[in-house]
Write a protein that holds these residues in place. Structure first.
Motif, PDB file in Angstrom:
ATOM      1  N   LYS A  81     -22.421 101.356  95.265  1.00  0.00           N
ATOM      2  CA  LYS A  81     -21.543 100.789  94.251  1.00  0.00           C
ATOM      3  C   LYS A  81     -20.223 100.338  94.855  1.00  0.00           C
ATOM      4  CE  LYS A  81     -23.108 102.664  89.836  1.00  0.00           C
ATOM      5  NZ  LYS A  81     -23.328 101.330  89.278  1.00  0.00           N
ATOM      6  N   GLU A  82     -19.696 101.129  95.814  1.00  0.00           N
ATOM      7  CA  GLU A  82     -18.422 100.759  96.427  1.00  0.00           C
ATOM      8  C   GLU A  82     -18.549  99.454  97.189  1.00  0.00           C
ATOM      9  OE1 GLU A  82     -19.924 103.661  96.717  1.00  0.00           O
ATOM     10  OE2 GLU A  82     -18.603 105.021  95.591  1.00  0.00           O
ATOM     11  N   ALA A 141     -19.349  96.278  94.613  1.00  0.00           N
ATOM     12  CA  ALA A 141     -18.505  96.021  93.448  1.00  0.00           C
ATOM     13  C   ALA A 141     -18.160  94.551  93.280  1.00  0.00           C
ATOM     14  CB  ALA A 141     -17.234  96.856  93.530  1.00  0.00           C
ATOM     15  N   SER A 142     -17.561  93.932  94.280  1.00  0.00           N
ATOM     16  CA  SER A 142     -17.143  92.538  94.140  1.00  0.00           C
ATOM     17  C   SER A 142     -18.348  91.619  94.076  1.00  0.00           C
ATOM     18  CB  SER A 142     -16.218  92.134  95.288  1.00  0.00           C
ATOM     19  OG  SER A 142     -16.878  92.269  96.537  1.00  0.00           O
ATOM     20  N   SER A 202     -21.310  92.368  92.784  1.00  0.00           N
ATOM     21  CA  SER A 202     -21.862  92.505  91.441  1.00  0.00           C
ATOM     22  C   SER A 202     -21.021  91.744  90.417  1.00  0.00           C
ATOM     23  CB  SER A 202     -21.957  93.982  91.046  1.00  0.00           C
ATOM     24  OG  SER A 202     -22.917  94.652  91.845  1.00  0.00           O
ATOM     25  N   ASP A 203     -19.691  91.772  90.582  1.00  0.00           N
ATOM     26  CA  ASP A 203     -18.825  91.007  89.692  1.00  0.00           C
ATOM     27  C   ASP A 203     -19.124  89.517  89.799  1.00  0.00           C
ATOM     28  OD1 ASP A 203     -17.591  93.288  88.830  1.00  0.00           O
ATOM     29  OD2 ASP A 203     -15.830  93.077  90.118  1.00  0.00           O
TER      30      ASP A 203
END
Length: 552
Positions: free
Chosen positions: A279-280, A283-284, A286-287
């Motif tokens: 997830k870390e 994050a960007s 996935s956005d």
């Protein structure tokens, strides 16, 4: 100062915020809503609404459920209202800050006013944070404007509670009509309007799951909507009771919606995209995928663990503070994290980098350093790799460089390319294992089944190791799944594992990879439209059907 800001002064009496959560897209929550959620001690909402607002609530918030109404009878609904009211009142009487979240807008909720009256009668202070009503938000996402420069009259009707007089009035009107109903009741509502005077050829759109990535819209007329839904195999369906928003009137004409359907025409709309990163790390990415309309699903393929012998790392960090190094080079986000954690262990912060030159490979690594408070002195101008970093790295100069040593914190499986290149440039290198990478645990069974069974529309591979590890822990993606790779080496590994590569990034960047997948989705959508075929997701193809390679 907003009323919510004063809540800290009212703990003895409690406080209730009645909050409209909007029609389904969490991005439509207002700033006031986010503020209230962040301060809430208790969050009360039905499950579907809770999924929308939960991310903005603080950790540890209490979320008692008022229960759902499975029976539409008046007795069942009254029981559900009492249960929700009791939860709200009990928490507020205990001095808690309560957020009562409802779907859409509070002012249009069937029971919110009764709960407010109960608070008023008990002397409990409350406030109202309006939300976007489904009857307004859903048509906007469906590309159906309700008004234009001609000032057309707009009327709203709830088909479930509308009286005969209400039907007669809207049937006699020629304005735009927004009908809240259920999927299996759309045809009945259309027939009611025709019987009350509306022409059968009046345009009509029907939208289900509005403002979410499950949104689907059908364009028809009052006279043809039943046939259109049947031909689309939408009805009959066990999901026929789900709510829909129907718009009746010229503003919903097919020709106009083709131009204004901005949401459902996103390049990856509704695609389930597998991102084999933590997830870390994701994050960007996935956005970015979400901005294209996709539904990203992160599956870690590696786990990061401390080195087996931490003494080497401890000596290097102490040497960093005492002036042993001229440079420190970070080749991954995990390397930044490892050094940062060691700093925190010793009570150090970013000031310890004073006088030391910092290099970073990759935009994510650079961003992690900036978040730590360190601006990199060197980021490759070309390829974001060890080779790209070496192309820009200055050779050691004893006149200008007082120290000839480089600190390189890295993974235990890192390549020796950077070390050898720095030595060739005249530098001494402390090549230190800062962390170990091990294969992650397998994902949940339903995720594994979706990977192997074609439940994902695409998978993004950002390195050869992500290919090997994903296949190792979850199995090989189904042949209908679009395979996207960050570069030739990763693509070769994917092909060696029997995968057909559809998309490859023009340069080794995770964001360029996402862009390339979006371009693939756009070409695929346009091809379907030009051929007169329905626009489908890859996972909706028949199992075993051949996939076309992406156009170059």
């Amino acid at each position: 100062m907003s009323p919510t800001s004063n809540l800290a002064g009212l703990p003895a009496h409690g406080h209730v915020t009645f909050l409209g959560a909007g029609p389904g897209d969490p991005g439509l929550l207002t700033l006031r809503a986010v503020e209230a959620l962040a301060r809430a001690d208790v969050l009360i909402a039905e499950p579907d609404v809770l999924d929308v607002v939960r991310a903005h609530a603080r950790g540890g918030v209490d979320t008692p459920r008022p229960g759902t109404v499975d029976d539409a009878s008046a007795i069942a609904e009254a029981s559900a209202l009492r249960a929700a009211t009791n939860l709200v009142m009990e928490a507020a009487r205990g001095g808690k800050r309560v957020v009562r979240a409802v779907s859409g807008d509070v002012g249009l909720d069937t029971y919110a006013a009764e709960e407010m009256l109960a608070c008023a009668a008990d002397g409990i202070p409350f406030e109202v944070v309006p939300g976007i009503a489904a009857a307004v938000g859903v048509p906007a996402y469906a590309g159906v404007p309700l008004r234009d420069a001609h000032g057309t009259d707009v009327r709203f009707i709830d088909a479930r509670t509308a009286s005969d007089r209400c039907w007669s009035e809207v049937g006699a009107s020629d304005g735009t009509l927004v009908v809240s109903t259920s999927l299996d009741s759309v045809a009945a509502a259309a027939g009611e309007l025709v019987s009350c005077g509306r022409k059968p050829d009046t345009p009509m759109t029907v939208t289900v799951a509005g403002t979410t990535t499950r949104q689907r819209t059908w364009t028809a007329t009052l006279g043809t909507i039943a046939q259109v839904l049947k031909q689309a195999k939408v009805l009959p369906s066990p999901d026929g009771g789900q709510p829909v928003i129907a718009v009746v009137g010229e503003r919903s004409a097919a020709a106009q919606r083709d131009q204004l359907s901005w949401f459902e025409s996103k390049p990856l709309f509704g695609w389930r995209v597998l991102v084999p990163r933590t997830k870390e790390q994701a994050a960007s990415l996935s956005d970015q995928l979400s901005s294209y309309g996709a539904v990203p699903h992160e599956v870690p393929t590696i786990a990061v663990e401390p080195p087996r012998t931490p003494q080497q790392m401890e000596r290097a960090v102490k040497g960093l503070v005492t002036g042993r190094y001229e440079w420190i080079a970070f080749t991954s986000v995990n390397a930044v994290k490892a050094v940062r954690e060691k700093f925190e262990e010793y009570g150090l912060d970013a000031r310890a980098f004073a006088g030391i030159k910092v290099a970073a490979v990759g935009e994510q690594t650079a961003a992690a350093l900036v978040a730590f408070g360190v601006k990199p002195d060197l980021v490759p101008s070309g390829e974001q790799s060890a080779a790209g970093l070496l192309e820009d790295w200055p050779p050691y100069d004893p006149v200008f460089d007082p120290i000839d040593r480089v600190f390189l914190p890295r993974a235990d499986i890192a390549t020796e390319t950077l070390v050898a290149g720095l030595i060739d440039l005249g530098w001494e290198v402390d090549d230190v294992t800062a962390y170990r990478t091990v294969r992650a645990s397998p994902p949940p069974a339903d995720t594994r089944e979706a990977i192997k069974g074609g439940g994902f529309d695409a998978v993004l591979f950002t390195s050869s190791s992500t290919v090997r590890n994903l296949v190792g822990i979850a199995g090989k993606p189904h042949n209908v799944t679009v395979i996207a790779c960050i570069g030739p080496a990763t693509a070769k590994t994917a092909e060696e594992h029997g995968l057909r590569v559809d998309v490859m990034a023009p340069e080794p960047s995770v964001h360029k990879l996402a862009e390339a997948l979006a371009e693939f989705g756009t070409r695929r959508r346009l091809s379907a439209l030009e051929a007169g075929d329905p626009v489908t997701r890859p996972s909706e193809r028949r199992p075993g059907s051949r996939r076309r390679r992406a156009a170059p």
